[in-house]
Scaffold this motif. Structure first.
Motif, PDB file in Angstrom:
ATOM      1  N   PRO A 116       0.857  -1.201   0.000  1.00 20.29           N
ATOM      2  CA  PRO A 116       0.000   0.000   0.000  1.00 20.29           C
ATOM      3  C   PRO A 116       0.888   1.244   0.000  1.00 20.29           C
ATOM      4  CG  PRO A 116      -0.667  -1.564   1.712  1.00 20.29           C
ATOM      5  CD  PRO A 116       0.649  -2.035   1.185  1.00 20.29           C
ATOM      6  N   PHE A 117       0.325   2.364  -0.414  1.00 18.47           N
ATOM      7  CA  PHE A 117       1.134   3.591  -0.447  1.00 18.47           C
ATOM      8  C   PHE A 117       1.625   3.931   0.954  1.00 18.47           C
ATOM      9  CE2 PHE A 117       1.531   8.320  -0.518  1.00 18.47           C
ATOM     10  CZ  PHE A 117       2.615   8.372  -1.393  1.00 18.47           C
ATOM     11  N   GLY A 118       2.906   4.197   1.055  1.00 20.16           N
ATOM     12  CA  GLY A 118       3.501   4.532   2.335  1.00 20.16           C
ATOM     13  C   GLY A 118       4.919   5.019   2.120  1.00 20.16           C
ATOM     14  N   THR A 126       7.669   3.613  -0.289  1.00 24.61           N
ATOM     15  CA  THR A 126       8.086   2.355   0.327  1.00 24.61           C
ATOM     16  C   THR A 126       8.840   1.417  -0.605  1.00 24.61           C
ATOM     17  OG1 THR A 126       6.252   2.432   1.903  1.00 24.61           O
ATOM     18  CG2 THR A 126       7.297   0.302   1.558  1.00 24.61           C
ATOM     19  N   GLN A 127       8.305   1.152  -1.794  1.00 24.49           N
ATOM     20  CA  GLN A 127       8.936   0.148  -2.658  1.00 24.49           C
ATOM     21  C   GLN A 127      10.244   0.651  -3.260  1.00 24.49           C
ATOM     22  OE1 GLN A 127       6.185  -2.721  -4.766  1.00 24.49           O
ATOM     23  NE2 GLN A 127       4.791  -0.965  -4.662  1.00 24.49           N
ATOM     24  N   ARG A 174       3.397  13.636  -7.334  1.00 21.62           N
ATOM     25  CA  ARG A 174       2.521  14.252  -8.343  1.00 21.62           C
ATOM     26  C   ARG A 174       1.800  13.199  -9.188  1.00 21.62           C
ATOM     27  NH1 ARG A 174       7.260  16.936  -8.404  1.00 21.62           N
ATOM     28  NH2 ARG A 174       8.009  15.983 -10.339  1.00 21.62           N
ATOM     29  N   THR A 175       2.205  11.944  -9.055  1.00 19.54           N
ATOM     30  CA  THR A 175       1.643  10.858  -9.851  1.00 19.54           C
ATOM     31  C   THR A 175       0.715  10.013  -8.987  1.00 19.54           C
ATOM     32  OG1 THR A 175       3.796  10.759 -10.951  1.00 19.54           O
ATOM     33  CG2 THR A 175       2.262   8.972 -11.419  1.00 19.54           C
ATOM     34  N   PRO A 176      -0.476   9.646  -9.484  1.00 17.69           N
ATOM     35  CA  PRO A 176      -1.340   8.738  -8.708  1.00 17.69           C
ATOM     36  C   PRO A 176      -0.607   7.428  -8.433  1.00 17.69           C
ATOM     37  CG  PRO A 176      -2.547   9.699 -10.551  1.00 17.69           C
ATOM     38  CD  PRO A 176      -1.106  10.065 -10.754  1.00 17.69           C
ATOM     39  N   TYR A 177      -0.693   6.963  -7.193  1.00 15.90           N
ATOM     40  CA  TYR A 177       0.048   5.757  -6.809  1.00 15.90           C
ATOM     41  C   TYR A 177      -0.616   4.501  -7.335  1.00 15.90           C
ATOM     42  CZ  TYR A 177       2.342   2.204  -3.935  1.00 15.90           C
ATOM     43  OH  TYR A 177       3.044   1.103  -3.515  1.00 15.90           O
ATOM     44  N   GLU A 178       0.185   3.690  -8.014  1.00 13.20           N
ATOM     45  CA  GLU A 178      -0.262   2.374  -8.484  1.00 13.20           C
ATOM     46  C   GLU A 178       0.748   1.358  -7.958  1.00 13.20           C
ATOM     47  OE1 GLU A 178      -2.620   1.447 -10.970  1.00 13.20           O
ATOM     48  OE2 GLU A 178      -3.419   3.432 -11.448  1.00 13.20           O
ATOM     49  N   LEU A 220       6.419 -12.685  -0.680  1.00 11.79           N
ATOM     50  CA  LEU A 220       6.513 -11.412  -1.379  1.00 11.79           C
ATOM     51  C   LEU A 220       5.138 -10.904  -1.817  1.00 11.79           C
ATOM     52  CD1 LEU A 220       8.742  -9.432  -2.352  1.00 11.79           C
ATOM     53  CD2 LEU A 220       8.670 -10.592  -4.553  1.00 11.79           C
ATOM     54  N   ALA A 221       4.218 -11.825  -2.079  1.00  7.62           N
ATOM     55  CA  ALA A 221       2.887 -11.437  -2.570  1.00  7.62           C
ATOM     56  C   ALA A 221       1.889 -11.191  -1.445  1.00  7.62           C
ATOM     57  CB  ALA A 221       2.364 -12.526  -3.506  1.00  7.62           C
ATOM     58  N   ARG A 222       2.365 -11.041  -0.204  1.00 11.60           N
ATOM     59  CA  ARG A 222       1.439 -10.957   0.929  1.00 11.60           C
ATOM     60  C   ARG A 222       0.564  -9.704   0.908  1.00 11.60           C
ATOM     61  NH1 ARG A 222       6.558 -10.133   2.597  1.00 11.60           N
ATOM     62  NH2 ARG A 222       7.130  -8.223   3.723  1.00 11.60           N
ATOM     63  N   HIS A 223       0.956  -8.674   0.155  1.00 15.11           N
ATOM     64  CA  HIS A 223       0.161  -7.447   0.114  1.00 15.11           C
ATOM     65  C   HIS A 223      -0.914  -7.478  -0.975  1.00 15.11           C
ATOM     66  CE1 HIS A 223       2.621  -5.393   3.065  1.00 15.11           C
ATOM     67  NE2 HIS A 223       3.708  -5.739   2.402  1.00 15.11           N
ATOM     68  N   MET A 224      -0.968  -8.542  -1.759  1.00 14.58           N
ATOM     69  CA  MET A 224      -1.965  -8.621  -2.820  1.00 14.58           C
ATOM     70  C   MET A 224      -3.340  -8.953  -2.244  1.00 14.58           C
ATOM     71  SD  MET A 224       0.287 -10.481  -5.826  1.00 14.58           S
ATOM     72  CE  MET A 224      -0.769 -10.014  -7.203  1.00 14.58           C
ATOM     73  N   GLU A 225      -4.379  -8.453  -2.900  1.00  9.18           N
ATOM     74  CA  GLU A 225      -5.746  -8.677  -2.437  1.00  9.18           C
ATOM     75  C   GLU A 225      -6.170 -10.134  -2.664  1.00  9.18           C
ATOM     76  OE1 GLU A 225      -7.682  -6.476  -0.954  1.00  9.18           O
ATOM     77  OE2 GLU A 225      -6.178  -4.876  -1.066  1.00  9.18           O
ATOM     78  N   PRO A 226      -7.128 -10.654  -1.860  1.00  4.93           N
ATOM     79  CA  PRO A 226      -7.628 -12.017  -2.090  1.00  4.93           C
ATOM     80  C   PRO A 226      -8.167 -12.160  -3.512  1.00  4.93           C
ATOM     81  CG  PRO A 226      -8.391 -11.175   0.027  1.00  4.93           C
ATOM     82  CD  PRO A 226      -7.734 -10.028  -0.677  1.00  4.93           C
TER      83      PRO A 226
END
Length: 322
Positions: A116-118, A126-127, A174-178, A220-226
């Motif tokens: 998530p954005f942070g 974060t990334q 300035r860029t929407p977070y994806e 690594l994929a723990r932040h992905m949605e169900p």
């Protein structure tokens, strides 16, 4: 006769008959997944492995079998490193430099994905801050410890194809977070860092390379949605069908770690230096589809002038020149 390895090769197959006695290797991210397997196989083949992790208690548990399986003089010791904190990064690097023992290989394996954005402790997205800037400072601070003939191996991803780095807006101000675009930026940065590090250090016999380990079901994929992985696989397999390729197959952790040990000790230095590897070989440049079935590295990720610009921007962001 040279053995040819590929997508299904494992770490032990790649290192079969290879004696790493006397070699000293640093691996970041040894609390789970690829880092643990990389450290395990290196120690089992005689290397003295220094494993870095943010959570030492977790790393102790995760590497218990790896430490027990060390052979031929191999060993595995743990050090604390939080790549999302430059204070931790600098403290860890300074301690290694003070110790003074050289490394034959540094494998920058740790990372986060689709968070998530942070922000990191130092205010970086974060990334990008964790995957690139943390390793950028850490590796550069210990660069003098990499022995002539040694290597830096950056674990990147086919995810680099989702996005080039954005040197004008690295923190998404300035860029929407994806999440996937952010991941792509950080993984492109891993490759560009290897390109410029290789240029700067090859005169003393130290080479750098980057790689895609493959698709592996890890933490690594723990932040992905169900259900997100399942939907992604549907898209990947639809793409594969249009390209006349077989459906996507997950790699095992041992298969996913194989390219790391291949790039570190098996691939020829002039072959892997400044390049991008996958499936235990050097990959070619592609301008094709984004999906992770087909191989290939984006042209922008290997551009030497782009790599110099990222290096300068990274120095500016961390407030340190290398």
């Amino acid at each position: 006769m040279t053995t040819t390895f590929g997508a299904t090769s494992t770490t032990d197959e790649v290192l079969q008959g290879v004696d790493l006695s006397g070699k000293r290797v640093l691996v970041t991210g040894v609390s789970a997944g690829l880092g643990v397997e990389t450290a395990r196989t290196l120690a089992a083949h005689g290397a003295k492995v220094v494993g870095a992790a943010r959570d030492l208690a977790k790393a102790e548990r995760a590497t218990s079998e790896a430490r027990a399986g060390a052979a031929n003089g191999g060993s595995l010791e743990l050090i604390e490193l939080d790549l999302a904190s430059l204070k931790s990064v600098r403290a860890c690097a300074d301690a290694l430099v003070a110790d003074g023992r050289p490394f034959d290989v540094v494998i920058a394996n740790a990372g986060v994905m689709r968070t998530p954005f942070g922000h990191t402790e130092d205010g970086f997205e974060t990334q990008f801050g964790t995957n690139h800037l943390g390793h950028f400072v850490f590796v550069n601070r210990i660069a003098s410890l990499i022995a002539p003939g040694g290597r830096l191996v950056n674990v990147s991803s086919a995810g680099h194809r989702y996005s080039d780095v954005d040197l004008d807006d690295p923190n998404f101000e300035r860029t929407p977070y994806e999440p996937m675009v952010s991941y792509g930026r950080s993984k492109t940065a891993n490759i560009l860092f290897a390109v410029e590090f290789d240029r700067r250090h090859k005169s003393r016999g130290v080479r750098a390379t980057a790689l895609h380990p493959g698709g592996i079901p890890t933490e690594l994929a723990r932040h992905m949605e169900p259900g997100e992985i399942e939907r992604m696989l549907e898209q990947i397999n639809a793409q594969a069908a249009t390209e006349g390729q077989p459906p996507f197959q997950w790699k095992t952790v041992s298969q996913g770690s194989a390219t790391s040990v291949w790039a570190a000790f098996v691939g020829q230095a002039d072959e892997v230096g400044g390049r991008y590897c996958e499936n235990c070989h050097v990959s070619s440049v592609t301008d094709g589809t984004i999906g992770i079935i087909s191989e290939g590295v984006r042209r922008y990720a290997l551009d030497p002038e782009h790599a110099k610009a990222l290096w300068a921007k990274s120095e500016e962001m961390v407030g340190e020149r290398f």
